[in-house]
Design an enzyme around this catalytic site. Structure first.
Site, PDB file in Angstrom:
ATOM      1  CB  ALA A   1      52.316  35.288  36.871  1.00  0.00           C
TER       2      ALA A   1
ATOM      3  N   GLY B   1      46.910  34.798  36.182  1.00  0.00           N
ATOM      4  CA  GLY B   1      47.103  36.220  35.950  1.00  0.00           C
ATOM      5  C   GLY B   1      46.494  36.703  34.655  1.00  0.00           C
TER       6      GLY B   1
ATOM      7  CD  GLU C   1      44.837  37.018  39.465  1.00  0.00           C
ATOM      8  OE1 GLU C   1      44.609  37.049  40.682  1.00  0.00           O
ATOM      9  OE2 GLU C   1      45.953  36.716  38.979  1.00  0.00           O
TER      10      GLU C   1
ATOM     11  CD  GLU D   1      46.016  32.023  40.458  1.00  0.00           C
ATOM     12  OE1 GLU D   1      46.157  32.988  39.691  1.00  0.00           O
ATOM     13  OE2 GLU D   1      44.941  31.382  40.560  1.00  0.00           O
TER      14      GLU D   1
END
Length: 258
Positions: free
Chosen positions: A65, A109, A112, A132
């Site tokens: 992200a 992300g 993910e 993260e």
């Protein structure tokens, strides 16, 4: 519809969605994820699309992200806008097969979203990580959940608590990646696999996908019952009759999705 952050192509029965933010290693901003959601909606409604491939660049599938976009957000911001849930999970809800073709960095992300796809094909250059923890937070798009189901508690815990990168070979051995190809051959090999899947009955393909996904959501007994019901239901389709008649007649089946 024209897109600014992704490239969409149709190659026969296969749709290819390519992340296109090279200046940010394909980091996922809100605009990009809105475009991904729209593209998946378009693919789902297009009966000529049988399989979807999601990929990035040789350098990065996606670096996660967009931290610059997220950094100033508050709890109220992310809660009110339903951050991630609103426009990320569309990939996981897609009924058609979705293949992630991963080269280079597949971080946070990016990893993910790759796990939201039905399986991952990796270049030998691929690097996977859930970093993260290194920026004071935790995975929020399935990193602690899908990763644990794919690679087990011990491996997922170690990866999420250290934020280290895992290469393609380790990822394959751990069960995250289905197959590895030389980087120069990744897309060609991915297209071969996508085209093979696209040649089968789209009804049977969706049933297989739904049944395997069910295995993660229920007990073995309930999963077997679900599988058996779909298997029985397939006998109501023209494709099942065509497939078995073609087999006994020693000819190639011609599936119609009926």
């Amino acid at each position: 519809m024209s897109f600014e952050n992704i490239i969409v192509e149709k190659k026969g029965a296969v749709a290819v969605l390519t992340f296109n933010r090279p200046q940010a290693l394909n980091a996922f901003c809100g605009a990009l994820m809105d475009e991904v959601t729209q593209a998946i909606d378009d693919f789902e409604s297009d009966d000529t699309v049988k399989v979807i491939v999601i990929t990035g660049s040789e350098k990065a599938f996606a670096a996660g992200a967009d931290i610059k976009e997220m950094a100033a957000k508050t709890f109220v911001d992310v809660f009110k806008e339903d951050f991630i849930t609103r426009n990320w999970e569309r990939v996981a809800r897609c009924r058609k097969p979705v293949i992630a073709a991963v080269a280079g960095y597949c971080l946070g992300g990016g990893n993910e979203l790759a796990m939201m796809c039905d399986f991952i094909l990796a270049a030998d250059t691929a690097k996977f990580s859930q970093p993260e923890i290194t920026i004071g937070t935790l995975p929020g798009a399935g990193g602690t959940q899908r990763l644990t189901r794919l690679v087990g508690k011990s491996k997922a815990m170690e990866l999420c608590l250290t934020g280290r990168m895992m290469d393609a070979k380790e990822a394959e051995c751990a069960g995250l990646v289905a197959r590895i190809f030389p980087a120069a051959e990744l897309m060609a090999e991915t297209m071969k696999i996508a085209e093979q899947i696209a040649s089968f009955s789209p009804l049977a393909v969706m049933m297989v996908k739904e049944s395997i996904n069910r295995a993660y959501e229920t007990t073995l007994a309930e999963g077997l019952r679900f599988e058996r019901r779909l298997f029985h239901a397939s006998f109501a389709t023209e494709d099942q009759k065509e497939g078995m008649q073609a087999f006994t007649g020693k000819r190639k089946a011609s599936f119609k999705g009926k």
